[in-house]
Write an enzyme that holds these catalytic residues in place. Structure first.
Site, PDB file in Angstrom:
ATOM      1  N   ASP A   1      49.012  16.576  35.374  1.00 21.99           N
ATOM      2  CA  ASP A   1      49.754  17.815  35.655  1.00 21.99           C
ATOM      3  C   ASP A   1      50.968  17.518  36.553  1.00 21.99           C
ATOM      4  OD1 ASP A   1      49.563  20.996  36.059  1.00 21.99           O
ATOM      5  OD2 ASP A   1      49.840  20.097  38.037  1.00 21.99           O
TER       6      ASP A   1
ATOM      7  N   GLY B   1      36.818  28.980  41.666  1.00 23.62           N
ATOM      8  CA  GLY B   1      37.946  29.208  40.750  1.00 23.62           C
ATOM      9  C   GLY B   1      39.223  28.484  41.157  1.00 23.62           C
TER      10      GLY B   1
ATOM     11  N   GLU C   1      39.689  23.933  37.600  1.00 21.63           N
ATOM     12  CA  GLU C   1      39.272  24.263  36.225  1.00 21.63           C
ATOM     13  C   GLU C   1      37.904  23.649  35.936  1.00 21.63           C
ATOM     14  OE1 GLU C   1      41.436  25.592  33.784  1.00 21.63           O
ATOM     15  OE2 GLU C   1      43.306  25.583  34.906  1.00 21.63           O
TER      16      GLU C   1
ATOM     17  N   VAL D   1      48.707  34.449  34.347  1.00 21.98           N
ATOM     18  CA  VAL D   1      50.146  34.575  34.617  1.00 21.98           C
ATOM     19  C   VAL D   1      50.744  35.735  33.804  1.00 21.98           C
ATOM     20  CG1 VAL D   1      52.381  33.393  34.624  1.00 21.98           C
ATOM     21  CG2 VAL D   1      50.295  32.116  35.167  1.00 21.98           C
TER      22      VAL D   1
ATOM     23  N   LYS E   1      55.247  17.742  35.877  1.00 18.90           N
ATOM     24  CA  LYS E   1      56.163  18.449  36.787  1.00 18.90           C
ATOM     25  C   LYS E   1      57.209  17.490  37.358  1.00 18.90           C
ATOM     26  CE  LYS E   1      52.527  21.767  38.031  1.00 18.90           C
ATOM     27  NZ  LYS E   1      51.429  22.023  38.961  1.00 18.90           N
TER      28      LYS E   1
ATOM     29  N   LYS F   1      54.736  23.414  31.391  1.00 17.59           N
ATOM     30  CA  LYS F   1      55.283  22.117  31.849  1.00 17.59           C
ATOM     31  C   LYS F   1      55.082  21.022  30.809  1.00 17.59           C
ATOM     32  CE  LYS F   1      50.983  21.967  34.140  1.00 17.59           C
ATOM     33  NZ  LYS F   1      50.534  23.282  34.358  1.00 17.59           N
TER      34      LYS F   1
ATOM     35  N   GLU G   1      61.510  28.045  35.024  1.00 18.62           N
ATOM     36  CA  GLU G   1      61.298  27.877  36.471  1.00 18.62           C
ATOM     37  C   GLU G   1      59.807  27.788  36.823  1.00 18.62           C
ATOM     38  OE1 GLU G   1      63.605  27.724  39.318  1.00 18.62           O
ATOM     39  OE2 GLU G   1      61.645  26.981  39.911  1.00 18.62           O
TER      40      GLU G   1
ATOM     41  N   GLY H   1      54.897  26.695  40.533  1.00 23.06           N
ATOM     42  CA  GLY H   1      54.627  28.143  40.492  1.00 23.06           C
ATOM     43  C   GLY H   1      55.716  29.003  41.096  1.00 23.06           C
TER      44      GLY H   1
ATOM     45  N   GLY I   1      48.799  30.605  40.441  1.00 23.28           N
ATOM     46  CA  GLY I   1      48.299  31.961  40.660  1.00 23.28           C
ATOM     47  C   GLY I   1      49.122  32.971  39.910  1.00 23.28           C
TER      48      GLY I   1
END
Ligand code: HSE
Length: 431
Positions: free
Chosen positions: A201, A187, A190, A14, A205, A105, A129, A134, A302
């Protein structure tokens, strides 16, 4: 033209995307903000590592203080991830009167209030944001363009890894383990996929979404969550025969003064807009009391999509440098009671493995009836099984609570013809 200096903490996926977007769209960003935005220092763990970006050597540092204590740096962009030291760096930056932008997050969901208080005390901004979905500008939309609504419902697919795995299982009839290995090789997952596949995760969020939309602070890891590791290719195939797809859903539904929230794999009708969200894409379905139904769709991870959200926050800060302190919890009529998964009512999909003997369907159906649970559809699959072999029986049940369903399932399971209750999944109704 004023120069705005950025200190970047982390130059991974990122961080690289953010750097590239600021360079690629520099002219437009300057025109929008009236500032020249420059990355003046980048914290990395090894300055000698080979990188795809060709950066001047003096831009890199291995010492966070070179950014956090540099009085010339206006905005710190945190892209390290994890709680520590990311939280500590952000706190120091805010205390040193730097604006902070982050994609983190875990920190925002667990320690966001502490950071927000520090931001308010220093009269600077904290923006995040990129922490949810993403590239989809969902937090901005909820807190600005849609702020005139009370929200009734947010249902989202907000984890690309698990959506990729479920899509591949659905489209190619593959097993979870095989798809996971393939996703890791490509990819998309993970090496340690546990936070994604176990729903953690998504819980982070969802907690941020709930705070933004409903003004309610919920410790993210107290949100009931179930990942996708137990979803079988058989469940996906049976669901498809009933006209459903299985998706990992983050759900927050308000009903009067209660808010139901959970992270669970669930069946959604193929005609629902979320059913067509495939692979690494994310989407959020929102119902506001003025705007009605809305759907947001895009890439939830991404380098460039997440970088897009980071750069949007940087531009926002640049445009209001004389900003007022902001507030993480909006002052709205927050729901007062939380209901977690199971306490609310839902339709359910139940996959039993049973002995293929007379009277099973009758007995199971009677027990559901005795517990006040109505059956929507039932399907037994014995084709291709040899005599005496156990067979799957799938029920789709009309609405019930887990307080009703669990005793019924316990009673049903006490009969020797029930070999296993293989799956219990929520079914989202057609809107
Ligand atoms: N690991 C997340 C996903 C992206 O697979 O969607 C970062 O939140």
């Amino acid at each position: 033209m004023k120069t705005l200096k950025i200190g970047l903490l982390g130059l991974g996926n990122v961080g690289t995307g953010t750097y590239e977007i600021l360079a690629m769209n520099a002219a437009k960003i300057s025109a929008l903000t009236g500032c020249e935005i420059v990355i003046s220092k980048v914290l990395v763990s090894n300055i000698n590592k080979k990188r795809s970006l060709n950066l001047p050597a003096d831009l890199l540092t291995e010492n966070a203080a070179d950014i956090l204590s540099d009085p010339e740096i206006d905005i710190v962009v945190e892209l390290i991830g994890g709680i520590h030291p990311a939280f500590d760096y952000m706190l120091t930056a805010l205390q040193n009167k730097k604006h902070v932008v982050t994609a983190n997050k875990a920190v925002i969901a667990t320690l966001g209030d502490e950071l927000m208080s520090a931001a308010a005390a220093s009269n600077v901004l904290l923006k995040y944001e990129a922490s949810v979905a993403g590239g989809i500008p969902i937090l901005n939309a909820l807190s600005t363009a849609l702020a005139g609504n009370e929200f009734d419902e947010i249902v989202g697919i907000i984890n690309g890894t698990t959506n990729y795995i479920l899509t591949q299982m659905t489209d190619f009839g593959l097993n979870y383990d095989d798809v996971l290995k393939d996703a890791q090789a490509k990819g998309f997952a993970e090496a340690d996929p546990s936070s994604d596949v176990e729903g953690e995760d998504v819980a982070y969020k969802l907690s941020i979404l709930i705070q933004t939309a409903f003004g309610l602070k919920i410790p993210p890891l107290s949100i009931p969550r179930e990942g996708i590791t137990k979803v079988s290719k058989d469940d996906i195939a049976y669901a498809s025969q009933f006209g459903y797809k299985i998706k990992l859903l983050a759900t927050a539904k308000k009903n009067g003064s209660t808010l139901e929230c959970h992270v669970q794999p669930a069946l959604i009708p193929v005609s629902h807009p979320l059913a067509s969200v495939s692979n690494e894409f994310n989407a959020l379905f929102i119902k506001g009391n003025a705007v009605d139904d809305l759907m947001f769709y895009g890439k939830g991870a991404g380098s460039m999509p997440t970088g897009s959200a980071i750069v949007g926050d940087i531009i926002d800060i640049a445009r209001k440098l004389d900003c007022l302190p902001c507030c993480l919890t909006p002052q709205i009529s927050a729901p007062t009671k939380l209901i977690f998964a199971g306490e609310g009512k839902s339709m359910y999909y139940i996959n039993f493995l049973v002995a293929d003997v007379p009277g099973v369907l009758g007995k199971v159906s009677t027990i559901f009836g005795d517990h006040g649970i109505s059956i929507e559809s039932v399907m037994q699959r014995s084709k291709g099984k040899s005599e005496g072999e156990d067979v799957p029986v799938i029920y789709i049940l009309h609405e019930s609570s887990r307080q009703q369903l669990d005793p019924a399932l316990a009673e049903i399971s006490s009969y020797p013809f029930i070999k296993e209750v293989r799956s219990i999944l929520r079914v989202e109704p057609l809107n």
